[in-house]
Design a protein around this motif. Structure first.
Motif, mmCIF file in Angstrom:
data_model
loop_
_atom_site.group_PDB
_atom_site.id
_atom_site.type_symbol
_atom_site.label_atom_id
_atom_site.label_comp_id
_atom_site.label_asym_id
_atom_site.label_seq_id
_atom_site.Cartn_x
_atom_site.Cartn_y
_atom_site.Cartn_z
ATOM 1 N N CYS A 152 -5.869 -34.926 15.621
ATOM 2 C CA CYS A 152 -5.247 -35.925 14.495
ATOM 3 C C CYS A 152 -5.122 -35.161 13.642
ATOM 4 O O CYS A 152 -4.021 -35.071 12.683
ATOM 5 C CB CYS A 152 -6.843 -36.453 14.360
ATOM 6 S SG CYS A 152 -7.208 -38.828 14.393
ATOM 7 N N PHE B 13 -1.864 -38.179 9.337
ATOM 8 C CA PHE B 13 -2.739 -37.477 8.930
ATOM 9 C C PHE B 13 -3.021 -37.351 7.526
ATOM 10 O O PHE B 13 -2.167 -37.297 7.188
ATOM 11 C CB PHE B 13 -3.642 -36.027 9.674
ATOM 12 C CG PHE B 13 -4.749 -35.634 9.298
ATOM 13 C CD1 PHE B 13 -5.615 -35.544 9.504
ATOM 14 C CD2 PHE B 13 -4.809 -34.172 8.521
ATOM 15 C CE1 PHE B 13 -7.219 -35.448 9.243
ATOM 16 C CE2 PHE B 13 -5.707 -33.276 8.770
ATOM 17 C CZ PHE B 13 -7.099 -34.266 9.079
ATOM 18 N N CYS C 36 -7.016 -41.379 8.449
ATOM 19 C CA CYS C 36 -5.531 -41.549 8.502
ATOM 20 C C CYS C 36 -5.007 -42.968 7.754
ATOM 21 O O CYS C 36 -5.310 -43.357 7.345
ATOM 22 C CB CYS C 36 -6.363 -42.345 10.436
ATOM 23 S SG CYS C 36 -4.804 -43.129 11.021
ATOM 24 N N SER D 120 -10.703 -40.317 8.974
ATOM 25 C CA SER D 120 -10.683 -39.008 10.925
ATOM 26 C C SER D 120 -11.099 -38.049 10.485
ATOM 27 O O SER D 120 -11.360 -36.950 9.818
ATOM 28 C CB SER D 120 -8.863 -39.491 10.296
ATOM 29 O OG SER D 120 -8.451 -38.629 11.182
ATOM 30 N N CYS E 234 -6.149 -40.381 19.112
ATOM 31 C CA CYS E 234 -5.826 -41.147 19.184
ATOM 32 C C CYS E 234 -4.752 -41.241 19.578
ATOM 33 O O CYS E 234 -4.286 -40.502 20.091
ATOM 34 C CB CYS E 234 -5.604 -41.808 17.477
ATOM 35 S SG CYS E 234 -5.017 -43.691 17.275
#
Length: 124
Positions: A87, A93, A102, A109, A115
């Motif tokens: 991420c 991000f 996120c 996140s 993901c």
């Protein structure tokens, strides 16, 4: 001779420990020397101490001789772009000192999470 060794100082004649001392020219460091812990006089240079330490057999050499084995090459790790989908490397991000988010899902996140909708950042 290295820092921490017990020696008889040729300057003061006392049994002492060798200490590492910084040589300074005002605020500019010039290097390091080995010195007497009692009188502070120079006993030797760090370069010669490093050379002496390098000439002695290391623990790894001793272990190789004990086991009668050769040293194996370290494994090579080759990560492809498909495997690096963290991420923290995603364009969505949003880093923050208190909570990372996120931008795509609008939720907290984990930087090392992954993901299925990962989009890599554009490298400059």
């Amino acid at each position: 001779m290295k820092a921490g060794d017990k020696v008889k100082c040729p300057h003061c004649g006392e049994d002492t420990l060798v200490k590492e001392k910084n040589l300074m020219d005002g605020w500019k460091p010039l290097g390091k020397v080995l010195a007497c812990a009692i009188c502070g006089e120079k006993l030797g240079d760090m370069a010669t101490a490093a050379a002496d330490a390098g000439s002695s057999s290391s623990a790894l050499d001793f272990l190789k001789a004990l086991l009668q084995a050769e040293e194996e090459a370290a494994p090579a790790i080759d990560l492809h772009d498909v495997e690096k989908r963290f991420c923290k490397d995603c364009v969505h991000f949003v880093p923050h000192p208190f909570i990372n988010r996120c931008g795509l899902h609008d939720r907290p996140s984990d930087p090392m999470g992954d993901c299925p909708r990962f989009t890599p950042k554009v490298k400059e």
